[in-house]
Motif scaffolding. Structure first.
Motif, PDB file in Angstrom:
ATOM      1  N   ALA A  62       0.832  -1.206   0.000  1.00 36.90           N
ATOM      2  CA  ALA A  62       0.000   0.000   0.000  1.00 36.90           C
ATOM      3  C   ALA A  62       0.865   1.254   0.000  1.00 36.90           C
ATOM      4  O   ALA A  62       0.573   2.217  -0.717  1.00 36.90           O
ATOM      5  N   ARG A  63       1.942   1.247   0.790  1.00 35.96           N
ATOM      6  CA  ARG A  63       2.830   2.418   0.825  1.00 35.96           C
ATOM      7  C   ARG A  63       3.512   2.635  -0.522  1.00 35.96           C
ATOM      8  O   ARG A  63       3.642   3.776  -1.001  1.00 35.96           O
ATOM      9  N   LEU A  64       3.979   1.549  -1.150  1.00 36.73           N
ATOM     10  CA  LEU A  64       4.621   1.673  -2.460  1.00 36.73           C
ATOM     11  C   LEU A  64       3.649   2.227  -3.504  1.00 36.73           C
ATOM     12  O   LEU A  64       3.989   3.132  -4.271  1.00 36.73           O
ATOM     13  N   ALA A  65       2.437   1.681  -3.533  1.00 34.44           N
ATOM     14  CA  ALA A  65       1.466   2.123  -4.532  1.00 34.44           C
ATOM     15  C   ALA A  65       1.029   3.564  -4.282  1.00 34.44           C
ATOM     16  O   ALA A  65       0.830   4.332  -5.233  1.00 34.44           O
ATOM     17  N   LEU A  66       0.908   3.957  -3.017  1.00 31.09           N
ATOM     18  CA  LEU A  66       0.557   5.347  -2.712  1.00 31.09           C
ATOM     19  C   LEU A  66       1.654   6.319  -3.144  1.00 31.09           C
ATOM     20  O   LEU A  66       1.383   7.477  -3.447  1.00 31.09           O
ATOM     21  N   SER A  67       2.898   5.833  -3.184  1.00 30.15           N
ATOM     22  CA  SER A  67       4.007   6.699  -3.616  1.00 30.15           C
ATOM     23  C   SER A  67       4.055   6.848  -5.136  1.00 30.15           C
ATOM     24  O   SER A  67       4.834   7.646  -5.660  1.00 30.15           O
ATOM     25  N   GLY A  68       3.244   6.052  -5.850  1.00 31.41           N
ATOM     26  CA  GLY A  68       3.246   6.103  -7.311  1.00 31.41           C
ATOM     27  C   GLY A  68       4.182   5.105  -7.954  1.00 31.41           C
ATOM     28  O   GLY A  68       4.353   5.124  -9.177  1.00 31.41           O
ATOM     29  N   ASN A  69       4.786   4.208  -7.176  1.00 26.19           N
ATOM     30  CA  ASN A  69       5.730   3.230  -7.724  1.00 26.19           C
ATOM     31  C   ASN A  69       5.105   2.501  -8.916  1.00 26.19           C
ATOM     32  O   ASN A  69       4.072   1.840  -8.770  1.00 26.19           O
ATOM     33  N   ALA A  95     -10.428  -2.941  -7.210  1.00 23.37           N
ATOM     34  CA  ALA A  95     -11.584  -2.049  -7.292  1.00 23.37           C
ATOM     35  C   ALA A  95     -11.277  -0.644  -6.792  1.00 23.37           C
ATOM     36  O   ALA A  95     -11.920   0.323  -7.220  1.00 23.37           O
ATOM     37  N   ILE A  96     -10.304  -0.503  -5.881  1.00 23.59           N
ATOM     38  CA  ILE A  96      -9.981   0.831  -5.342  1.00 23.59           C
ATOM     39  C   ILE A  96      -8.688   1.384  -5.927  1.00 23.59           C
ATOM     40  O   ILE A  96      -8.091   2.317  -5.378  1.00 23.59           O
ATOM     41  N   ARG A  97      -8.241   0.848  -7.056  1.00 25.48           N
ATOM     42  CA  ARG A  97      -6.929   1.230  -7.594  1.00 25.48           C
ATOM     43  C   ARG A  97      -6.794   2.731  -7.838  1.00 25.48           C
ATOM     44  O   ARG A  97      -5.704   3.293  -7.678  1.00 25.48           O
ATOM     45  N   SER A  98      -7.865   3.390  -8.209  1.00 23.16           N
ATOM     46  CA  SER A  98      -7.775   4.832  -8.456  1.00 23.16           C
ATOM     47  C   SER A  98      -7.517   5.622  -7.179  1.00 23.16           C
ATOM     48  O   SER A  98      -7.018   6.760  -7.244  1.00 23.16           O
ATOM     49  N   ALA A  99      -7.833   5.035  -6.013  1.00 24.03           N
ATOM     50  CA  ALA A  99      -7.607   5.734  -4.744  1.00 24.03           C
ATOM     51  C   ALA A  99      -6.130   5.958  -4.475  1.00 24.03           C
ATOM     52  O   ALA A  99      -5.757   6.848  -3.708  1.00 24.03           O
ATOM     53  N   PHE A 100      -5.266   5.160  -5.099  1.00 23.06           N
ATOM     54  CA  PHE A 100      -3.825   5.278  -4.880  1.00 23.06           C
ATOM     55  C   PHE A 100      -3.197   6.417  -5.693  1.00 23.06           C
ATOM     56  O   PHE A 100      -2.042   6.784  -5.456  1.00 23.06           O
ATOM     57  N   LEU A 101      -3.923   6.959  -6.637  1.00 19.51           N
ATOM     58  CA  LEU A 101      -3.341   7.878  -7.617  1.00 19.51           C
ATOM     59  C   LEU A 101      -3.398   9.332  -7.166  1.00 19.51           C
ATOM     60  O   LEU A 101      -4.373   9.766  -6.568  1.00 19.51           O
ATOM     61  N   SER A 102      -2.357  10.071  -7.510  1.00 18.02           N
ATOM     62  CA  SER A 102      -2.355  11.523  -7.370  1.00 18.02           C
ATOM     63  C   SER A 102      -1.440  12.095  -8.445  1.00 18.02           C
ATOM     64  O   SER A 102      -0.428  11.476  -8.809  1.00 18.02           O
ATOM     65  N   ALA A 103      -1.796  13.256  -8.960  1.00 23.38           N
ATOM     66  CA  ALA A 103      -1.050  13.839 -10.078  1.00 23.38           C
ATOM     67  C   ALA A 103       0.428  14.055  -9.753  1.00 23.38           C
ATOM     68  O   ALA A 103       1.300  13.655 -10.547  1.00 23.38           O
ATOM     69  N   PRO A 104       0.783  14.677  -8.611  1.00 22.45           N
ATOM     70  CA  PRO A 104       2.209  14.908  -8.356  1.00 22.45           C
ATOM     71  C   PRO A 104       3.017  13.625  -8.221  1.00 22.45           C
ATOM     72  O   PRO A 104       4.161  13.556  -8.695  1.00 22.45           O
ATOM     73  N   ARG A 105       2.422  12.599  -7.608  1.00 30.90           N
ATOM     74  CA  ARG A 105       3.184  11.368  -7.399  1.00 30.90           C
ATOM     75  C   ARG A 105       3.324  10.564  -8.680  1.00 30.90           C
ATOM     76  O   ARG A 105       4.366   9.932  -8.906  1.00 30.90           O
ATOM     77  N   ASP A 208      -6.359   9.059  -2.180  1.00 29.83           N
ATOM     78  CA  ASP A 208      -7.436   8.833  -1.222  1.00 29.83           C
ATOM     79  C   ASP A 208      -6.944   7.826  -0.172  1.00 29.83           C
ATOM     80  O   ASP A 208      -7.319   6.654  -0.194  1.00 29.83           O
ATOM     81  N   SER A 209      -6.131   8.311   0.741  1.00 26.01           N
ATOM     82  CA  SER A 209      -5.504   7.435   1.730  1.00 26.01           C
ATOM     83  C   SER A 209      -6.530   6.776   2.646  1.00 26.01           C
ATOM     84  O   SER A 209      -6.305   5.652   3.123  1.00 26.01           O
ATOM     85  N   ALA A 210      -7.643   7.439   2.901  1.00 24.53           N
ATOM     86  CA  ALA A 210      -8.652   6.874   3.789  1.00 24.53           C
ATOM     87  C   ALA A 210      -9.233   5.582   3.207  1.00 24.53           C
ATOM     88  O   ALA A 210      -9.442   4.604   3.935  1.00 24.53           O
ATOM     89  N   THR A 211      -9.489   5.574   1.900  1.00 24.46           N
ATOM     90  CA  THR A 211     -10.014   4.360   1.256  1.00 24.46           C
ATOM     91  C   THR A 211      -8.994   3.238   1.304  1.00 24.46           C
ATOM     92  O   THR A 211      -9.332   2.075   1.557  1.00 24.46           O
ATOM     93  N   VAL A 212      -7.735   3.583   1.062  1.00 22.26           N
ATOM     94  CA  VAL A 212      -6.669   2.578   1.123  1.00 22.26           C
ATOM     95  C   VAL A 212      -6.542   2.021   2.539  1.00 22.26           C
ATOM     96  O   VAL A 212      -6.410   0.809   2.737  1.00 22.26           O
ATOM     97  N   GLU A 213      -6.624   2.885   3.533  1.00 22.29           N
ATOM     98  CA  GLU A 213      -6.487   2.422   4.908  1.00 22.29           C
ATOM     99  C   GLU A 213      -7.649   1.522   5.314  1.00 22.29           C
ATOM    100  O   GLU A 213      -7.449   0.535   6.044  1.00 22.29           O
ATOM    101  N   ARG A 214      -8.866   1.813   4.833  1.00 23.75           N
ATOM    102  CA  ARG A 214      -9.992   0.928   5.144  1.00 23.75           C
ATOM    103  C   ARG A 214      -9.745  -0.479   4.608  1.00 23.75           C
ATOM    104  O   ARG A 214     -10.036  -1.475   5.265  1.00 23.75           O
ATOM    105  N   TRP A 215      -9.206  -0.541   3.392  1.00 23.34           N
ATOM    106  CA  TRP A 215      -8.878  -1.847   2.823  1.00 23.34           C
ATOM    107  C   TRP A 215      -7.830  -2.558   3.674  1.00 23.34           C
ATOM    108  O   TRP A 215      -7.979  -3.745   3.993  1.00 23.34           O
ATOM    109  N   LEU A 216      -6.778  -1.841   4.063  1.00 17.83           N
ATOM    110  CA  LEU A 216      -5.702  -2.457   4.840  1.00 17.83           C
ATOM    111  C   LEU A 216      -6.205  -2.921   6.205  1.00 17.83           C
ATOM    112  O   LEU A 216      -5.836  -4.009   6.675  1.00 17.83           O
TER     113      LEU A 216
END
Length: 231
Positions: A62-69, A95-105, A208-216
């Motif tokens: 989750a941390r790697l994907a949130l960083s944009g890896n 299903a929540i893959r878009s929650a990991f995305l952000s433009a700067p990362r 969308d870190s909150a959605t990712v954290e709910r999954w984790l």
């Protein structure tokens, strides 16, 4: 170890594999939740080279994907025929893959990795080297072009293209750069930087870190001992 999601990534998934290409696999697993409270926390990653498999524990993944890896991210966007393990929690991750995305990362990760490939190319001169080195150089050039293409498209549309629509273009680009056309790689990278700066993106400024954290947290709850959950 409880494998949640795994699949074939890399050149096979992109459509760039040749006769000698390795088959690379990546996956996400869940450790037993109580293990995190002991003296020896579970391993965050398990990597083997024969076969080439990288497995990340759910928290690290989750941390790697949130960083944009890019390598971690692509697991959630694979074509169906590339998945080898799918579970309910793995499908929820997709299903929540878009929650990991952000433009700067996305910009930092894809351009950053492409720039690494360019530095490798620039250190190899004008193409006057051995056949083996030339093959490796063509591979690095293909990776640069692929990262630029995927990053641009993801930034512009919010969709990550894994299986490339025109793999022959990337192969030809690799051969040209390996033959000494370094300026073509430099121009491709510069054009990508301009696009990232000017093209409007549907991606948010922050994931969308909150959605990712709910999954984790659901992963952690699912891997508690039965006596603690009443199951």
């Amino acid at each position: 170890m409880h494998l949640l999601l795994s699949g074939i990534v890399g050149s096979v998934a992109y459509g760039l594999a040749g006769p000698g290409s390795d088959v690379d696999r990546i996956g996400v697993f869940a450790a037993e939740t109580v293990a995190f409270h002991g003296l020896r926390p579970p391993r965050e990653s398990v990597v083997t080279t024969d076969p080439d498999v990288t497995l990340h524990e759910a928290g690290k993944y989750a941390r790697l994907a949130l960083s944009g890896n890019p390598t971690a991210t692509e697991l959630m966007w694979l074509p169906d025929d590339c998945y080898e393990t799918r579970t309910a929690l793995g499908d929820r991750l997709v299903a929540i893959r878009s929650a990991f995305l952000s433009a700067p990362r996305v910009r930092a990760a894809y351009l950053g990795y492409a720039e690494q490939q360019f530095r490798r190319l620039a250190s190899r001169g004008d193409g006057t080297f051995s056949a083996d080195t030339r093959r490796r150089t063509a591979k690095h050039a293909r990776h640069l072009a692929r990262l630029v293409h995927q990053g641009r498209l993801l930034h512009a549309t919010g969709v990550l293209e894994i299986r490339l629509a025109d793999p022959e273009w990337f192969r030809a680009f690799g051969e040209r750069v390996a033959g000494g056309a370094l300026d073509e790689a430099r121009a491709l990278l510069a054009a990508a930087e301009r696009d990232f700066d000017t093209v409007r993106t549907p991606l948010p400024e922050r994931p969308d870190s909150a959605t990712v954290e709910r999954w984790l947290l659901d992963v952690r709850a699912a891997h508690l001992p039965p006596e603690l959950t009443g199951r």
